[in-house]
Motif scaffolding. Sequence first.
Motif, mmCIF file in Angstrom:
data_model
loop_
_atom_site.group_PDB
_atom_site.id
_atom_site.type_symbol
_atom_site.label_atom_id
_atom_site.label_comp_id
_atom_site.label_asym_id
_atom_site.label_seq_id
_atom_site.Cartn_x
_atom_site.Cartn_y
_atom_site.Cartn_z
ATOM 1 N N ASP A 178 -11.803 -14.736 37.040
ATOM 2 C CA ASP A 178 -12.654 -13.543 37.087
ATOM 3 C C ASP A 178 -12.900 -13.103 38.528
ATOM 4 O OD1 ASP A 178 -14.546 -11.573 36.689
ATOM 5 O OD2 ASP A 178 -16.133 -12.926 36.037
ATOM 6 N N SER A 210 -14.571 -9.863 38.918
ATOM 7 C CA SER A 210 -15.378 -8.657 38.712
ATOM 8 C C SER A 210 -16.370 -8.491 39.860
ATOM 9 C CB SER A 210 -16.119 -8.744 37.377
ATOM 10 O OG SER A 210 -16.911 -9.915 37.313
ATOM 11 N N ALA A 235 -10.444 -8.393 35.821
ATOM 12 C CA ALA A 235 -11.781 -7.783 35.755
ATOM 13 C C ALA A 235 -11.813 -6.863 34.539
ATOM 14 C CB ALA A 235 -12.110 -7.052 37.053
ATOM 15 N N THR A 288 -15.806 -6.063 33.142
ATOM 16 C CA THR A 288 -15.457 -7.413 32.689
ATOM 17 C C THR A 288 -14.808 -7.296 31.319
ATOM 18 O OG1 THR A 288 -17.313 -8.403 33.893
ATOM 19 C CG2 THR A 288 -16.338 -9.701 32.122
ATOM 20 N N GLY A 339 -15.185 -17.025 34.132
ATOM 21 C CA GLY A 339 -15.899 -15.765 34.165
ATOM 22 C C GLY A 339 -17.385 -15.969 34.339
#
Length: 278
Positions: free
Chosen positions: A40, A42, A86, A124, A153
Amino acid sequence: MLRTLALSLACLTAAPAAAQMEPYDPNSVEVDVELLLLVDVSRSMSPNELEIQRRGYAEALTSDAVLNVIGDGFLGHIAIAYVEWAGSYSQRIVQDWAVIGSRADAEAFAQTLTSHFSTGMRRTSISSALRSGAEMFEDNGFTGLRRVIDISGDGPNNDGGPVVPARDAVLAKGITINGLPLMTQEGMGSQWQLEDLDRYYTDCVIGGTGSFVIPVVDWAEFASAVRKKLILEIAGRTPDPAPDRPHRPRLMKAQAGGGYDCLVGEKIWENYRDNWEP
């Protein structure tokens, strides 16, 4: 004879009967496991967190513990790829599929991860990451005794369609999904975080034979958590059960019929958007 024995061992840890594995390609390279790292990036994560992730994976992959478990495998080498994700259309291949069977292989892979550090991307979409990740196993040039997606994440799915149908489609291909929920508080997106993100990952994201979740609650423990997770995934084992820990309630967590609301991320996003729009 080697191929027959390898397939026999694979059957012992095969996914449920409903899962459909890809046909064997005689031109592919046989490996103990095909392992896809979905990481992840993001914008709820700080630049420091993004760098910690890259360095943590690089450190884990070159550790004696991980290299030893690779060497102890039936074939002694694995195929691995590293992808950052993301939003719906934000998947970035940092290192495509490569074989790790020696320290030199691992160090070359790690060098790719730490040679530069990219910026974060918006939204996300765990669902999109899983779908695009599953496609990477197709015609990748490898045949593994197992196929595993390792997804990290710091929040729930809020883009790209619901996560459960995407997860189930991946599991139907015979791919196991393990989770590394990042339950730290350094980033900027506290409004998107869940206090019980590990339970969200357990109920809504992971699945398949021997699937598991290893939460990270402090960035200081990230590298060791990744190392432990890689060892278990490469060896085909699961962690010892962890004691339950208390969870604080979270907005729209429970469904009316009980269980976890796997649309909680989408609902948080809608709530944020409704309050933001004039």
